[in-house]
Design a protein around this motif. Structure first.
Motif, mmCIF file in Angstrom:
data_model
loop_
_atom_site.group_PDB
_atom_site.id
_atom_site.type_symbol
_atom_site.label_atom_id
_atom_site.label_comp_id
_atom_site.label_asym_id
_atom_site.label_seq_id
_atom_site.Cartn_x
_atom_site.Cartn_y
_atom_site.Cartn_z
ATOM 1 N N LEU A 181 17.796 13.523 -41.610
ATOM 2 C CA LEU A 181 17.923 13.690 -42.880
ATOM 3 C C LEU A 181 17.364 15.260 -43.117
ATOM 4 O O LEU A 181 16.438 15.141 -42.826
ATOM 5 C CB LEU A 181 17.302 12.594 -43.811
ATOM 6 N N GLN A 182 18.302 16.209 -43.468
ATOM 7 C CA GLN A 182 17.951 17.521 -43.842
ATOM 8 C C GLN A 182 16.743 17.436 -44.460
ATOM 9 O O GLN A 182 16.754 16.773 -45.632
ATOM 10 C CB GLN A 182 19.007 18.092 -44.294
ATOM 11 N N GLY A 183 15.593 18.073 -44.420
ATOM 12 C CA GLY A 183 14.618 18.397 -45.244
ATOM 13 C C GLY A 183 13.324 17.408 -44.826
ATOM 14 O O GLY A 183 12.162 17.766 -45.283
ATOM 15 N N ILE A 184 13.709 16.374 -43.917
ATOM 16 C CA ILE A 184 12.507 15.462 -43.337
ATOM 17 C C ILE A 184 12.113 15.944 -42.104
ATOM 18 O O ILE A 184 13.054 15.863 -41.101
ATOM 19 C CB ILE A 184 12.924 13.927 -43.516
ATOM 20 N N ASP A 185 10.829 16.366 -41.701
ATOM 21 C CA ASP A 185 10.507 16.813 -40.536
ATOM 22 C C ASP A 185 10.116 15.591 -39.562
ATOM 23 O O ASP A 185 10.489 15.533 -38.472
ATOM 24 C CB ASP A 185 9.745 17.798 -40.485
ATOM 25 N N LYS A 186 9.438 14.699 -40.094
ATOM 26 C CA LYS A 186 8.713 13.699 -39.406
ATOM 27 C C LYS A 186 8.609 12.455 -40.431
ATOM 28 O O LYS A 186 8.636 12.720 -41.773
ATOM 29 C CB LYS A 186 7.222 13.877 -38.903
ATOM 30 N N CYS A 187 8.639 11.350 -39.658
ATOM 31 C CA CYS A 187 8.480 10.137 -40.490
ATOM 32 C C CYS A 187 7.639 9.148 -39.978
ATOM 33 O O CYS A 187 7.560 8.878 -38.663
ATOM 34 C CB CYS A 187 10.108 9.394 -40.695
ATOM 35 N N HIS A 188 6.711 8.559 -40.789
ATOM 36 C CA HIS A 188 5.857 7.539 -40.231
ATOM 37 C C HIS A 188 5.651 6.351 -40.941
ATOM 38 O O HIS A 188 6.033 6.227 -42.277
ATOM 39 C CB HIS A 188 4.453 8.108 -40.363
ATOM 40 N N VAL A 189 5.744 5.201 -40.227
ATOM 41 C CA VAL A 189 5.923 3.525 -40.964
ATOM 42 C C VAL A 189 4.559 3.249 -41.304
ATOM 43 O O VAL A 189 3.624 3.402 -40.218
ATOM 44 C CB VAL A 189 6.796 2.647 -40.022
ATOM 45 N N ALA A 219 0.888 -1.237 0.097
ATOM 46 C CA ALA A 219 -0.074 -0.089 -0.073
ATOM 47 C C ALA A 219 0.852 1.269 -0.107
ATOM 48 O O ALA A 219 0.426 2.261 -0.608
ATOM 49 C CB ALA A 219 -0.699 -0.052 1.127
ATOM 50 N N GLY A 220 1.886 1.201 0.535
ATOM 51 C CA GLY A 220 2.742 2.462 0.654
ATOM 52 C C GLY A 220 3.703 2.827 -0.711
ATOM 53 O O GLY A 220 4.411 3.440 -0.644
ATOM 54 N N MET A 221 3.733 1.865 -1.502
ATOM 55 C CA MET A 221 4.649 1.753 -2.367
ATOM 56 C C MET A 221 3.999 2.813 -3.527
ATOM 57 O O MET A 221 3.045 2.667 -3.854
ATOM 58 C CB MET A 221 4.819 0.399 -3.232
ATOM 59 N N LYS A 222 5.086 3.490 -4.352
ATOM 60 C CA LYS A 222 4.675 4.451 -5.261
ATOM 61 C C LYS A 222 4.948 3.721 -6.726
ATOM 62 O O LYS A 222 5.739 3.147 -6.727
ATOM 63 C CB LYS A 222 5.757 5.630 -5.113
ATOM 64 N N ARG A 223 3.869 4.007 -7.233
ATOM 65 C CA ARG A 223 3.667 3.332 -8.950
ATOM 66 C C ARG A 223 4.599 4.228 -10.081
ATOM 67 O O ARG A 223 4.182 5.507 -10.010
ATOM 68 C CB ARG A 223 2.495 2.988 -9.379
ATOM 69 N N VAL A 224 5.426 3.709 -10.691
ATOM 70 C CA VAL A 224 5.790 4.351 -11.984
ATOM 71 C C VAL A 224 5.403 4.132 -13.184
ATOM 72 O O VAL A 224 5.241 3.065 -13.292
ATOM 73 C CB VAL A 224 7.229 4.336 -11.856
ATOM 74 N N MET A 225 4.804 5.078 -13.604
ATOM 75 C CA MET A 225 4.008 4.776 -15.130
ATOM 76 C C MET A 225 5.251 4.490 -16.105
ATOM 77 O O MET A 225 5.606 5.780 -16.934
ATOM 78 C CB MET A 225 3.230 5.866 -15.593
ATOM 79 N N LEU A 226 5.910 3.475 -16.519
ATOM 80 C CA LEU A 226 6.964 3.201 -17.231
ATOM 81 C C LEU A 226 6.735 3.630 -18.639
ATOM 82 O O LEU A 226 7.465 4.219 -19.311
ATOM 83 C CB LEU A 226 7.530 1.797 -17.088
ATOM 84 N N VAL A 227 5.542 3.222 -19.303
ATOM 85 C CA VAL A 227 5.269 3.363 -20.588
ATOM 86 C C VAL A 227 5.125 4.860 -20.925
ATOM 87 O O VAL A 227 5.708 5.264 -21.802
ATOM 88 C CB VAL A 227 3.832 2.752 -20.905
ATOM 89 N N GLN A 228 4.725 5.694 -20.138
ATOM 90 C CA GLN A 228 4.609 7.087 -20.235
ATOM 91 C C GLN A 228 5.976 7.749 -20.264
ATOM 92 O O GLN A 228 6.305 8.501 -20.898
ATOM 93 C CB GLN A 228 3.766 7.809 -19.341
ATOM 94 N N LEU A 229 6.870 7.224 -19.363
ATOM 95 C CA LEU A 229 8.098 7.581 -19.330
ATOM 96 C C LEU A 229 8.960 7.359 -20.359
ATOM 97 O O LEU A 229 9.827 8.195 -20.824
ATOM 98 C CB LEU A 229 8.844 7.187 -17.855
ATOM 99 N N VAL A 230 9.038 6.426 -21.031
ATOM 100 C CA VAL A 230 9.695 5.694 -22.171
ATOM 101 C C VAL A 230 9.122 6.609 -23.195
ATOM 102 O O VAL A 230 9.874 6.862 -24.268
ATOM 103 C CB VAL A 230 9.273 4.183 -22.387
ATOM 104 N N GLU A 231 7.844 6.727 -23.295
ATOM 105 C CA GLU A 231 7.319 7.512 -24.608
ATOM 106 C C GLU A 231 8.033 9.027 -24.619
ATOM 107 O O GLU A 231 8.348 9.541 -25.703
ATOM 108 C CB GLU A 231 5.622 7.660 -24.649
ATOM 109 N N ASP A 232 7.771 9.579 -23.299
ATOM 110 C CA ASP A 232 8.366 11.071 -23.298
ATOM 111 C C ASP A 232 9.848 11.016 -23.754
ATOM 112 O O ASP A 232 10.355 11.896 -24.347
ATOM 113 C CB ASP A 232 8.263 11.294 -21.856
ATOM 114 N N GLU A 233 10.621 10.012 -23.046
ATOM 115 C CA GLU A 233 12.229 10.287 -23.681
ATOM 116 C C GLU A 233 12.198 10.056 -24.863
ATOM 117 O O GLU A 233 13.222 10.510 -25.571
ATOM 118 C CB GLU A 233 12.833 9.213 -22.547
ATOM 119 N N ALA A 234 11.475 8.789 -25.635
ATOM 120 C CA ALA A 234 11.722 8.440 -26.938
ATOM 121 C C ALA A 234 11.584 9.731 -28.011
ATOM 122 O O ALA A 234 11.959 9.844 -28.907
ATOM 123 C CB ALA A 234 10.706 7.230 -27.419
ATOM 124 N N ALA A 235 10.414 10.612 -27.547
ATOM 125 C CA ALA A 235 10.102 11.538 -28.258
ATOM 126 C C ALA A 235 11.103 12.484 -28.475
ATOM 127 O O ALA A 235 11.291 13.441 -29.269
ATOM 128 C CB ALA A 235 8.911 12.365 -27.594
#
Length: 123
Positions: A25-33, A2-18
Motif C-alpha cells: 500500500l503506497q505510503g506504508i513502509d513497514k507493518c507490525h502485528v 558424519a558426512g552430511m551437510k546441514r542446511v539451516m532451513l529457518v535462516q533460509l526461509v527468513e531470508d527469502e520471506a524478507a
C-alpha cells in the motif's frame, strides 16, 4: 551421518520471506502485528502498527476486500497521528478529535491527569 551437510532451513526461509511483498500500500513502509493486550479490559484482537500513512479510503477498502485479507480489517478503528492527513481526508472535526486524543495520550503516558474540557481548548 558424519558426512552430511546441514542446511539451516529457518535462516533460509527468513531470508527469502524478507524479500517478498505480500500486499503493498503506497505510503506504508513497514507493518507490525501487535498482539492483544493481556490487561483486563484490553482489546481481544490483534492490531496493526504501520510505519508510514495512507488514509486513501478506496485503497484501504480494496486491501480489506482482497481474497487474502477477506474483510478482517475493521476500517472503523483506523487511527492515525498525522493530523494534516486526517484533516485532508476526513475533515476539520476529525482532525480536532485526533489532536485531542494525541495530546491526551501524551499526558496519560506521564501519569498526568488533565480534564478533557481543558484539552478541548487547545485543540
Amino acid at each position: 551421518g558424519a558426512g552430511m551437510k546441514r542446511v539451516m532451513l529457518v535462516q533460509l526461509v527468513e531470508d527469502e520471506a524478507a524479500k517478498c511483498v505480500v500486499q503493498e500500500l503506497q505510503g506504508i513502509d513497514k507493518c507490525h502485528v501487535l498482539e492483544p493486550s493481556k490487561k483486563a479490559g484490553g482489546d481481544k484482537e490483534c492490531s496493526i502498527l504501520t510505519e508510514g500513512v495512507n488514509l486513501d479510503l478506496l485503497s484501504l477498502w480494496r486491501v480489506n476486500h482482497h481474497k487474502t485479507v477477506a474483510g478482517i480489517l475493521d476500517l472503523n478503528k483506523v487511527r492515525c497521528n498525522d493530523i494534516a492527513q486526517i484533516r485532508r481526508v476526513y475533515g476539520v472535526e476529525a482532525a480536532r478529535r485526533a489532536l485531542l486524543e494525541e495530546i491526551g495520550g501524551v499526558f496519560k503516558a506521564y501519569g498526568i491527569g488533565v480534564d478533557n474540557r481543558h484539552l478541548t481548548l487547545i485543540s
